[in-house]
Scaffold this motif. Structure first.
Motif, PDB file in Angstrom:
ATOM      1  N   PHE A 135       0.839  -1.206   0.000  1.00 49.22           N
ATOM      2  CA  PHE A 135       0.000   0.000   0.000  1.00 49.22           C
ATOM      3  C   PHE A 135       0.870   1.250   0.000  1.00 49.22           C
ATOM      4  O   PHE A 135       0.620   2.192  -0.761  1.00 49.22           O
ATOM      5  CB  PHE A 135      -0.927  -0.001   1.214  1.00 49.22           C
ATOM      6  N   PHE A 136       1.900   1.275   0.867  1.00 49.18           N
ATOM      7  CA  PHE A 136       2.784   2.441   0.918  1.00 49.18           C
ATOM      8  C   PHE A 136       3.405   2.718  -0.456  1.00 49.18           C
ATOM      9  O   PHE A 136       3.412   3.848  -0.944  1.00 49.18           O
ATOM     10  CB  PHE A 136       3.897   2.223   1.946  1.00 49.18           C
ATOM     11  N   GLY A 137       3.950   1.661  -1.086  1.00 44.64           N
ATOM     12  CA  GLY A 137       4.626   1.839  -2.368  1.00 44.64           C
ATOM     13  C   GLY A 137       3.689   2.254  -3.486  1.00 44.64           C
ATOM     14  O   GLY A 137       3.997   3.171  -4.266  1.00 44.64           O
ATOM     15  N   THR A 138       2.535   1.597  -3.587  1.00 42.57           N
ATOM     16  CA  THR A 138       1.603   1.914  -4.670  1.00 42.57           C
ATOM     17  C   THR A 138       0.943   3.276  -4.473  1.00 42.57           C
ATOM     18  O   THR A 138       0.735   4.008  -5.436  1.00 42.57           O
ATOM     19  CB  THR A 138       0.503   0.832  -4.774  1.00 42.57           C
ATOM     20  N   MET A 139       0.629   3.629  -3.219  1.00 43.51           N
ATOM     21  CA  MET A 139      -0.083   4.877  -2.964  1.00 43.51           C
ATOM     22  C   MET A 139       0.779   6.088  -3.293  1.00 43.51           C
ATOM     23  O   MET A 139       0.316   7.016  -3.963  1.00 43.51           O
ATOM     24  CB  MET A 139      -0.530   4.922  -1.498  1.00 43.51           C
ATOM     25  N   LEU A 140       2.031   6.091  -2.840  1.00 39.96           N
ATOM     26  CA  LEU A 140       2.882   7.245  -3.104  1.00 39.96           C
ATOM     27  C   LEU A 140       3.163   7.389  -4.596  1.00 39.96           C
ATOM     28  O   LEU A 140       3.142   8.501  -5.142  1.00 39.96           O
ATOM     29  CB  LEU A 140       4.204   7.108  -2.328  1.00 39.96           C
ATOM     30  N   THR A 141       3.410   6.276  -5.279  1.00 40.05           N
ATOM     31  CA  THR A 141       3.702   6.338  -6.709  1.00 40.05           C
ATOM     32  C   THR A 141       2.480   6.783  -7.500  1.00 40.05           C
ATOM     33  O   THR A 141       2.573   7.637  -8.393  1.00 40.05           O
ATOM     34  CB  THR A 141       4.173   4.957  -7.212  1.00 40.05           C
ATOM     35  N   ALA A 142       1.315   6.207  -7.178  1.00 38.35           N
ATOM     36  CA  ALA A 142       0.092   6.592  -7.877  1.00 38.35           C
ATOM     37  C   ALA A 142      -0.271   8.050  -7.584  1.00 38.35           C
ATOM     38  O   ALA A 142      -0.750   8.772  -8.469  1.00 38.35           O
ATOM     39  CB  ALA A 142      -1.055   5.672  -7.460  1.00 38.35           C
ATOM     40  N   LEU A 143      -0.033   8.480  -6.345  1.00 35.71           N
ATOM     41  CA  LEU A 143      -0.327   9.868  -5.980  1.00 35.71           C
ATOM     42  C   LEU A 143       0.583  10.829  -6.749  1.00 35.71           C
ATOM     43  O   LEU A 143       0.133  11.889  -7.202  1.00 35.71           O
ATOM     44  CB  LEU A 143      -0.129  10.056  -4.470  1.00 35.71           C
ATOM     45  N   THR A 144       1.836  10.466  -6.903  1.00 40.07           N
ATOM     46  CA  THR A 144       2.769  11.300  -7.672  1.00 40.07           C
ATOM     47  C   THR A 144       2.292  11.425  -9.115  1.00 40.07           C
ATOM     48  O   THR A 144       2.322  12.519  -9.711  1.00 40.07           O
ATOM     49  CB  THR A 144       4.181  10.696  -7.635  1.00 40.07           C
ATOM     50  N   SER A 145       1.832  10.325  -9.697  1.00 37.66           N
ATOM     51  CA  SER A 145       1.312  10.360 -11.061  1.00 37.66           C
ATOM     52  C   SER A 145       0.044  11.210 -11.128  1.00 37.66           C
ATOM     53  O   SER A 145      -0.156  11.984 -12.076  1.00 37.66           O
ATOM     54  CB  SER A 145       1.019   8.934 -11.524  1.00 37.66           C
ATOM     55  N   PHE A 146      -0.806  11.086 -10.115  1.00 42.39           N
ATOM     56  CA  PHE A 146      -2.048  11.861 -10.052  1.00 42.39           C
ATOM     57  C   PHE A 146      -1.754  13.356 -10.061  1.00 42.39           C
ATOM     58  O   PHE A 146      -2.395  14.132 -10.788  1.00 42.39           O
ATOM     59  CB  PHE A 146      -2.813  11.467  -8.791  1.00 42.39           C
ATOM     60  N   MET A 147      -0.790  13.771  -9.255  1.00 45.07           N
ATOM     61  CA  MET A 147      -0.448  15.188  -9.184  1.00 45.07           C
ATOM     62  C   MET A 147       0.329  15.640 -10.420  1.00 45.07           C
ATOM     63  O   MET A 147       0.223  16.799 -10.842  1.00 45.07           O
ATOM     64  CB  MET A 147       0.350  15.466  -7.912  1.00 45.07           C
ATOM     65  N   ALA A 148       1.116  14.744 -11.018  1.00 42.75           N
ATOM     66  CA  ALA A 148       1.845  15.094 -12.243  1.00 42.75           C
ATOM     67  C   ALA A 148       0.861  15.389 -13.370  1.00 42.75           C
ATOM     68  O   ALA A 148       1.105  16.274 -14.210  1.00 42.75           O
ATOM     69  CB  ALA A 148       2.783  13.955 -12.634  1.00 42.75           C
ATOM     70  N   ASP A 149      -0.242  14.670 -13.403  1.00 42.52           N
ATOM     71  CA  ASP A 149      -1.270  14.929 -14.413  1.00 42.52           C
ATOM     72  C   ASP A 149      -1.842  16.332 -14.272  1.00 42.52           C
ATOM     73  O   ASP A 149      -2.384  16.885 -15.237  1.00 42.52           O
ATOM     74  CB  ASP A 149      -2.407  13.911 -14.287  1.00 42.52           C
ATOM     75  N   ARG A 150      -1.711  16.898 -13.072  1.00 41.67           N
ATOM     76  CA  ARG A 150      -2.237  18.237 -12.806  1.00 41.67           C
ATOM     77  C   ARG A 150      -1.129  19.280 -12.763  1.00 41.67           C
ATOM     78  O   ARG A 150      -1.329  20.401 -12.306  1.00 41.67           O
ATOM     79  CB  ARG A 150      -3.034  18.222 -11.497  1.00 41.67           C
ATOM     80  N   GLY A 151       0.061  18.875 -13.224  1.00 40.43           N
ATOM     81  CA  GLY A 151       1.184  19.799 -13.348  1.00 40.43           C
ATOM     82  C   GLY A 151       1.866  20.168 -12.054  1.00 40.43           C
ATOM     83  O   GLY A 151       2.591  21.160 -11.992  1.00 40.43           O
ATOM     84  N   ALA A 152       1.660  19.379 -10.991  1.00 41.21           N
ATOM     85  CA  ALA A 152       2.274  19.704  -9.696  1.00 41.21           C
ATOM     86  C   ALA A 152       2.772  18.443  -8.996  1.00 41.21           C
ATOM     87  O   ALA A 152       2.328  18.130  -7.886  1.00 41.21           O
ATOM     88  CB  ALA A 152       1.290  20.462  -8.820  1.00 41.21           C
ATOM     89  N   PRO A 153       3.685  17.705  -9.624  1.00 39.94           N
ATOM     90  CA  PRO A 153       4.172  16.467  -8.997  1.00 39.94           C
ATOM     91  C   PRO A 153       4.880  16.712  -7.673  1.00 39.94           C
ATOM     92  O   PRO A 153       4.890  15.845  -6.792  1.00 39.94           O
ATOM     93  CB  PRO A 153       5.139  15.897 -10.044  1.00 39.94           C
TER      94      PRO A 153
END
Length: 421
Positions: free
Chosen positions: A250-268
């Motif tokens: 969960f720790f590994g997938t959540m942080l990576t997916a969250l980074t991608s989520f914010m990168a899609d919004r231009g603020a990784p």
């Protein structure tokens, strides 16, 4: 079955009963806390050095993964060595070896060594990483078993696991922060050299603390031979490892997916801030576990809080804004900290005689393996398929932790020693 079964001399707390802080001493907790920092600095520090010196984010990611792989492969072996030869000897060797590997890695990166050598050196850093957190848990549980009346042990162990988990989460928040300060103020190599110094000084101090000798005396004078290695593979213990593997995923997938989520919004770069919402809440709730009533059994806690984690993760299917993501992370934070504390408490309760350090390093390695595996898979999915697919992975990971809790429920009932926990 467990190492924590001495004949009790008291059945109720008395004014003369010493607390764990008095038994271990305040210096112990300070030393043990600072001694954890180097490991929290290593993964981010390695990434920073490689990206700065080699200009390759891909190599930096592989190098960080190599550190985690080294820890996962050798962590349980180091715990077994501590159970066999004593923590003091093992930790002193590791303090010197790990400090040297941090320096060697820095030299290999800056002197133009081949990428393969960089990865080997990174693996060496992970392989020699002192297992301070698991060994601290082992020491404290031994002190509780030896020095406290049976009536206080369950609550004290729960509170101790809560503190230890909160301490781990705190250093993993401050570790990268310290790396950023040193790298910006001095040089990219400064965090690794600083980690080397902290390792030699504070891990060395942790090794030499009298509590290390107390664990050895407990092992040598207990009057019984250590349990067989086969007892480490009992279903009652393996289900805890599977559950904590799910937390690591969960720790590994959540942080990576969250980074991608914010990168899609231009603020990784804001991913860490949002992730902190879950981290802070998780640490606070982890400490709060110590105040839960004893009648709220461990198996019920695991089921409830992992259920909250799973429920919060399902909101990831609906998030469409940073604000909604923050709400989901806050809910997941309520579940993740207490789940981790409860799993460590089960590990302490189910450790075979003379194998406590081994069990704690097994659990710690389970988190590292899950985190590395989860981050790698989530990264591939996010890059090649999309953020939506990556956001499904934390749900699967939470499902693993929850399913393990379901399986653990009847297993706890079949164990008289742990049925009440």
């Amino acid at each position: 079955m467990t190492h924590a079964t001495p004949t009790p001399q008291h059945h109720a707390p008395t004014p003369e009963t010493p607390g764990l802080l008095r038994i271990a001493g305040l210096p112990y907790f300070i030393i043990a806390f600072i001694a954890r920092l180097p490991f929290a600095m290593m993964v981010v520090g390695v990434l920073t050095v490689v990206v700065s010196a080699r200009g390759s984010l891909s190599l930096g990611g592989l190098t960080s993964a190599a550190v985690g792989l080294g820890t996962a492969c050798f962590g349980p072996l180091l715990g077994a060595a501590a159970d066999r030869f004593g923590q003091r000897t093992v930790l002193l060797i590791l303090a010197i070896a790990n400090g040297a590997m941090l320096v060697i890695f820095t030299l290999v990166v800056y002197t133009g060594g081949a990428d393969a050598l960089v990865l080997i050196a990174a693996f060496g850093i992970g392989a020699t990483a002192p297992q301070v957190a698991p060994m601290s848990r082992s020491r404290l549980v031994t002190m509780i078993a030896d020095r406290m009346p049976e009536a206080l042990r369950t609550r004290t162990v729960s509170g101790t696991m809560a503190y230890e988990s909160a301490a781990d989460e705190t250093v993993f928040v401050f570790g990268p922060f310290i790396v950023g300060i040193l790298a910006s103020a001095l040089a990219p190599w400064a965090p690794l050299i600083g980690a080397a110094v902290l390792t030699v000084v504070f891990v060395g101090a942790f090794a030499l603390h009298p509590s290390a000798r107390a664990v050895s005396v407990h092992r040598d004078e207990d009057g019984r031979a250590p349990s067989k290695v086969s007892e480490l593979f009992s279903p009652h213990l393996l289900i805890v490892v599977v559950g904590i593997l799910g937390v690591g995923m969960f720790f590994g997938t959540m942080l990576t997916a969250l980074t991608s989520f914010m990168a899609d919004r231009g603020a990784p770069e804001q991913a860490g801030l949002l992730y902190g919402v879950m981290g802070v809440g998780s640490a606070i709730l982890a400490l709060g576990v110590a105040w839960l009533p004893v009648r709220f059994s461990l198996r019920a806690r695991w089921l409830l809080f992992s259920g909250i984690l799973l429920g919060g993760s399902l909101l990831l299917l609906l998030v469409d804004s940073p604000a909604m993501m923050m709400v989901a992370l806050a809910i997941m934070g309520i579940g993740i900290g207490p789940t981790l504390v409860t799993q460590y408490s089960f590990g302490a309760a189910r450790s075979p005689l003379g194998r406590s350090a081994t069990v704690m390093t097994m659990l710690g390695s389970g988190i590292v393996v899950g985190q590395s595996l989860g981050a790698a898979v989530a990264g591939e999915l996010a890059e090649n398929v999309g953020t939506g697919s990556a956001l499904v992975l934390p749900i699967i990971a939470a499902g693993v932790a929850f399913t393990a809790a379901l399986v653990n429920w009847p297993l706890s009932a079949t164990r008289p020693r742990v049925a009440s926990v």
